[in-house]
Design an enzyme around this catalytic site. Structure first.
Site, PDB file in Angstrom:
ATOM      1  NE  ARG A   1      40.458  35.872  31.329  1.00 44.38           N
ATOM      2  CZ  ARG A   1      40.486  37.173  31.005  1.00 44.38           C
ATOM      3  NH1 ARG A   1      41.162  38.037  31.739  1.00 44.38           N
ATOM      4  NH2 ARG A   1      39.850  37.588  29.940  1.00 44.38           N
TER       5      ARG A   1
ATOM      6  NE  ARG B   1      36.405  30.829  27.503  1.00 41.64           N
ATOM      7  CZ  ARG B   1      36.028  32.104  27.343  1.00 41.64           C
ATOM      8  NH1 ARG B   1      34.850  32.409  26.872  1.00 41.64           N
ATOM      9  NH2 ARG B   1      36.851  33.071  27.673  1.00 41.64           N
TER      10      ARG B   1
ATOM     11  NE  ARG C   1      36.491  40.716  31.527  1.00 46.43           N
ATOM     12  CZ  ARG C   1      36.404  39.893  30.499  1.00 46.43           C
ATOM     13  NH1 ARG C   1      35.887  40.302  29.359  1.00 46.43           N
ATOM     14  NH2 ARG C   1      36.843  38.660  30.607  1.00 46.43           N
TER      15      ARG C   1
ATOM     16  CE  LYS D   1      36.984  34.815  22.708  1.00 50.78           C
ATOM     17  NZ  LYS D   1      38.300  35.034  23.359  1.00 50.78           N
TER      18      LYS D   1
ATOM     19  NE  ARG E   1      39.393  42.928  28.503  1.00 54.29           N
ATOM     20  CZ  ARG E   1      39.023  41.733  28.039  1.00 54.29           C
ATOM     21  NH1 ARG E   1      38.530  41.613  26.832  1.00 54.29           N
ATOM     22  NH2 ARG E   1      39.159  40.654  28.781  1.00 54.29           N
TER      23      ARG E   1
END
Ligand code: AMP
Length: 190
Positions: free
Chosen positions: A145, A89, A134, A14, A128
Protein backbone atom coordinates in the site's frame (compact mmCIF):
# COMPACT_ATOMS: atom_id res chain seq x y z
CA UNK A 1 -20.15 24.38 -1.34
CA UNK A 2 -17.03 23.44 0.57
CA UNK A 3 -15.44 20.34 -1.00
CA UNK A 4 -12.30 19.23 0.78
CA UNK A 5 -9.94 16.37 -0.04
CA UNK A 6 -8.19 14.91 2.98
CA UNK A 7 -5.08 13.43 1.45
CA UNK A 8 -2.20 11.38 2.85
CA UNK A 9 -0.52 8.00 2.97
CA UNK A 10 -2.23 4.96 4.50
CA UNK A 11 -2.08 5.45 8.27
CA UNK A 12 -1.80 9.24 8.10
CA UNK A 13 -5.07 9.68 10.02
CA UNK A 14 -7.45 10.57 7.18
CA UNK A 15 -10.34 8.51 8.55
CA UNK A 16 -10.11 9.84 12.11
CA UNK A 17 -9.73 13.48 11.06
CA UNK A 18 -12.39 13.29 8.31
CA UNK A 19 -15.05 12.32 10.82
CA UNK A 20 -14.15 15.30 13.00
CA UNK A 21 -14.08 17.66 10.01
CA UNK A 22 -17.46 16.39 8.76
CA UNK A 23 -19.03 17.05 12.15
CA UNK A 24 -17.48 20.47 12.72
CA UNK A 25 -18.11 21.87 9.23
CA UNK A 26 -21.34 20.02 8.37
CA UNK A 27 -19.86 18.10 5.44
CA UNK A 28 -20.84 14.74 3.99
CA UNK A 29 -18.02 12.24 4.65
CA UNK A 30 -17.18 9.99 1.71
CA UNK A 31 -14.53 7.34 2.36
CA UNK A 32 -14.10 5.19 -0.76
CA UNK A 33 -12.38 2.54 1.41
CA UNK A 34 -15.44 2.38 3.71
CA UNK A 35 -17.80 2.20 0.73
CA UNK A 36 -15.76 -0.66 -0.75
CA UNK A 37 -15.68 -2.55 2.57
CA UNK A 38 -19.49 -2.22 2.74
CA UNK A 39 -19.77 -3.55 -0.84
CA UNK A 40 -17.66 -6.53 0.24
CA UNK A 41 -19.71 -7.24 3.36
CA UNK A 42 -22.92 -6.90 1.31
CA UNK A 43 -21.51 -9.44 -1.16
CA UNK A 44 -22.10 -7.24 -4.24
CA UNK A 45 -20.40 -7.78 -7.62
CA UNK A 46 -18.29 -4.67 -7.07
CA UNK A 47 -17.32 -5.98 -3.62
CA UNK A 48 -16.17 -9.26 -5.07
CA UNK A 49 -13.95 -7.53 -7.59
CA UNK A 50 -12.61 -5.01 -5.06
CA UNK A 51 -11.70 -7.63 -2.46
CA UNK A 52 -8.73 -9.05 -4.37
CA UNK A 53 -7.23 -5.63 -5.04
CA UNK A 54 -7.66 -4.55 -1.42
CA UNK A 55 -6.11 -7.73 -0.04
CA UNK A 56 -3.09 -7.25 -2.29
CA UNK A 57 -2.74 -3.61 -1.29
CA UNK A 58 -3.42 -2.47 -4.86
CA UNK A 59 -5.82 0.16 -6.12
CA UNK A 60 -9.25 -0.82 -7.38
CA UNK A 61 -9.49 0.19 -11.09
CA UNK A 62 -10.30 3.86 -11.71
CA UNK A 63 -13.48 3.33 -13.75
CA UNK A 64 -15.10 1.29 -10.98
CA UNK A 65 -14.12 3.79 -8.29
CA UNK A 66 -15.21 6.83 -10.28
CA UNK A 67 -18.67 5.34 -11.03
CA UNK A 68 -19.05 4.37 -7.40
CA UNK A 69 -18.04 7.84 -6.21
CA UNK A 70 -20.49 9.62 -8.53
CA UNK A 71 -23.34 7.43 -7.25
CA UNK A 72 -22.48 8.06 -3.60
CA UNK A 73 -22.19 11.80 -4.23
CA UNK A 74 -25.72 11.86 -5.59
CA UNK A 75 -27.08 10.54 -2.28
CA UNK A 76 -25.95 13.77 -0.58
CA UNK A 77 -28.76 15.40 1.37
CA UNK A 78 -28.43 18.49 3.53
CA UNK A 79 -24.77 19.41 4.01
CA UNK A 80 -22.48 22.32 3.26
CA UNK A 81 -20.24 20.18 1.06
CA UNK A 82 -18.17 17.03 1.07
CA UNK A 83 -15.03 15.72 2.72
CA UNK A 84 -13.33 13.19 0.44
CA UNK A 85 -11.30 10.60 2.36
CA UNK A 86 -9.12 8.27 0.28
CA UNK A 87 -10.19 9.75 -3.05
CA UNK A 88 -8.73 10.78 -5.50
CA UNK A 89 -5.84 8.30 -5.42
CA UNK A 90 -4.68 8.65 -9.05
CA UNK A 91 -4.39 11.51 -11.52
CA UNK A 92 -7.23 9.97 -13.54
CA UNK A 93 -9.44 10.05 -10.45
CA UNK A 94 -8.49 13.69 -9.82
CA UNK A 95 -9.47 14.64 -13.37
CA UNK A 96 -12.72 12.67 -13.10
CA UNK A 97 -13.56 14.34 -9.79
CA UNK A 98 -13.24 17.74 -11.39
CA UNK A 99 -15.65 16.73 -14.17
CA UNK A 100 -18.11 15.15 -11.74
CA UNK A 101 -18.13 18.24 -9.53
CA UNK A 102 -18.28 20.68 -12.44
CA UNK A 103 -21.32 18.84 -13.79
CA UNK A 104 -22.90 19.50 -10.39
CA UNK A 105 -21.94 23.19 -10.53
CA UNK A 106 -19.26 22.95 -7.88
CA UNK A 107 -15.52 22.21 -7.54
CA UNK A 108 -12.74 21.16 -5.15
CA UNK A 109 -12.06 23.89 -2.59
CA UNK A 110 -8.83 22.54 -1.10
CA UNK A 111 -6.62 19.46 -0.71
CA UNK A 112 -5.12 18.98 2.75
CA UNK A 113 -2.03 16.76 2.72
CA UNK A 114 -1.51 15.08 6.10
CA UNK A 115 2.21 14.46 6.41
CA UNK A 116 3.56 11.63 8.56
CA UNK A 117 6.97 9.90 8.35
CA UNK A 118 7.05 6.37 6.98
CA UNK A 119 8.19 4.60 10.18
CA UNK A 120 5.25 6.07 12.06
CA UNK A 121 2.80 5.10 9.30
CA UNK A 122 3.90 1.47 9.51
CA UNK A 123 3.69 1.33 13.31
CA UNK A 124 0.25 3.02 13.33
CA UNK A 125 -1.11 0.57 10.73
CA UNK A 126 0.30 -2.47 12.55
CA UNK A 127 -1.24 -1.19 15.77
CA UNK A 128 -4.59 -0.59 14.06
CA UNK A 129 -4.43 -4.09 12.57
CA UNK A 130 -4.55 -5.63 16.04
CA UNK A 131 -8.03 -4.16 16.56
CA UNK A 132 -9.47 -3.38 13.13
CA UNK A 133 -9.64 -6.89 11.76
CA UNK A 134 -8.87 -5.29 8.39
CA UNK A 135 -7.46 -7.84 5.96
CA UNK A 136 -4.99 -5.26 4.62
CA UNK A 137 -3.46 -4.13 7.95
CA UNK A 138 -0.61 -6.69 7.92
CA UNK A 139 3.06 -5.95 7.20
CA UNK A 140 3.17 -7.39 3.69
CA UNK A 141 0.04 -5.56 2.49
CA UNK A 142 1.05 -2.36 4.31
CA UNK A 143 4.32 -2.34 2.36
CA UNK A 144 2.55 -2.67 -0.98
CA UNK A 145 0.00 0.00 0.00
CA UNK A 146 2.85 2.41 0.80
CA UNK A 147 4.62 1.61 -2.48
CA UNK A 148 1.38 2.20 -4.40
CA UNK A 149 0.90 5.45 -2.52
CA UNK A 150 4.33 6.77 -3.52
CA UNK A 151 4.05 5.69 -7.14
CA UNK A 152 0.41 6.31 -8.05
CA UNK A 153 -1.14 8.53 -5.40
CA UNK A 154 1.47 11.09 -4.25
CA UNK A 155 1.64 12.69 -7.76
CA UNK A 156 -2.00 13.75 -7.32
CA UNK A 157 -0.75 16.64 -5.16
CA UNK A 158 0.90 18.27 -8.22
CA UNK A 159 -2.51 18.58 -9.81
CA UNK A 160 -3.78 20.71 -6.91
CA UNK A 161 -0.50 22.60 -6.34
CA UNK A 162 -0.83 23.98 -9.87
CA UNK A 163 -4.15 25.60 -9.03
CA UNK A 164 -3.17 26.82 -5.56
CA UNK A 165 -5.53 24.39 -3.83
CA UNK A 166 -2.86 22.56 -1.85
CA UNK A 167 -2.03 22.83 1.85
CA UNK A 168 0.36 20.53 3.77
CA UNK A 169 -0.28 19.87 7.46
CA UNK A 170 1.90 18.06 9.95
CA UNK A 171 0.03 14.85 10.76
CA UNK A 172 1.82 14.02 14.00
CA UNK A 173 0.87 14.90 17.57
CA UNK A 174 -2.41 14.18 19.34
CA UNK A 175 -5.65 13.78 17.40
CA UNK A 176 -6.85 17.10 18.81
CA UNK A 177 -3.62 18.93 17.96
CA UNK A 178 -3.81 17.74 14.36
CA UNK A 179 -7.49 18.64 14.17
CA UNK A 180 -6.76 22.15 15.47
CA UNK A 181 -4.30 22.67 12.59
CA UNK A 182 -6.87 21.47 10.06
CA UNK A 183 -9.65 23.53 11.60
CA UNK A 184 -7.69 26.75 11.37
CA UNK A 185 -7.06 26.15 7.66
CA UNK A 186 -10.71 25.30 6.95
CA UNK A 187 -12.09 28.14 9.04
CA UNK A 188 -10.54 30.53 6.51
CA UNK A 189 -12.46 28.81 3.70
CA UNK A 190 -15.93 28.64 5.23
P1 AMP B 1 -8.57 2.96 2.70
O1 AMP B 1 -9.67 2.53 3.62
O2 AMP B 1 -8.75 4.34 2.18
O3 AMP B 1 -7.20 2.72 3.28
O4 AMP B 1 -8.67 2.00 1.41
C1 AMP B 1 -8.47 0.60 1.52
C2 AMP B 1 -8.26 0.01 0.14
O5 AMP B 1 -9.41 0.24 -0.67
C3 AMP B 1 -7.10 0.60 -0.67
O6 AMP B 1 -5.85 0.01 -0.35
C4 AMP B 1 -7.53 0.27 -2.10
O7 AMP B 1 -7.33 -1.11 -2.41
C5 AMP B 1 -9.04 0.49 -2.02
N1 AMP B 1 -9.40 1.90 -2.34
C6 AMP B 1 -9.92 2.83 -1.49
N2 AMP B 1 -10.09 4.01 -2.11
C7 AMP B 1 -9.64 3.84 -3.37
C8 AMP B 1 -9.51 4.69 -4.50
N3 AMP B 1 -9.87 5.99 -4.44
N4 AMP B 1 -9.00 4.16 -5.64
C9 AMP B 1 -8.64 2.87 -5.73
N5 AMP B 1 -8.70 2.01 -4.70
C10 AMP B 1 -9.21 2.48 -3.52
Amino acid sequence: MMNVILFGAPGSGKGTQSLKIAKEFDLMHISTGDVLRKEISDGTGLGQIAKDYINKGQLVPDDLIVDMLAKVLDTRKESKGVIFDGFPRTLTQAESLEKILNARKTSVSLLIDLQVVETELVSRLLERGKLSGRSDDNLETIQSRLAVYHKQTAPVTDYYKKTGKYVAIQGTGSIDEIFARIRSVLAKLS
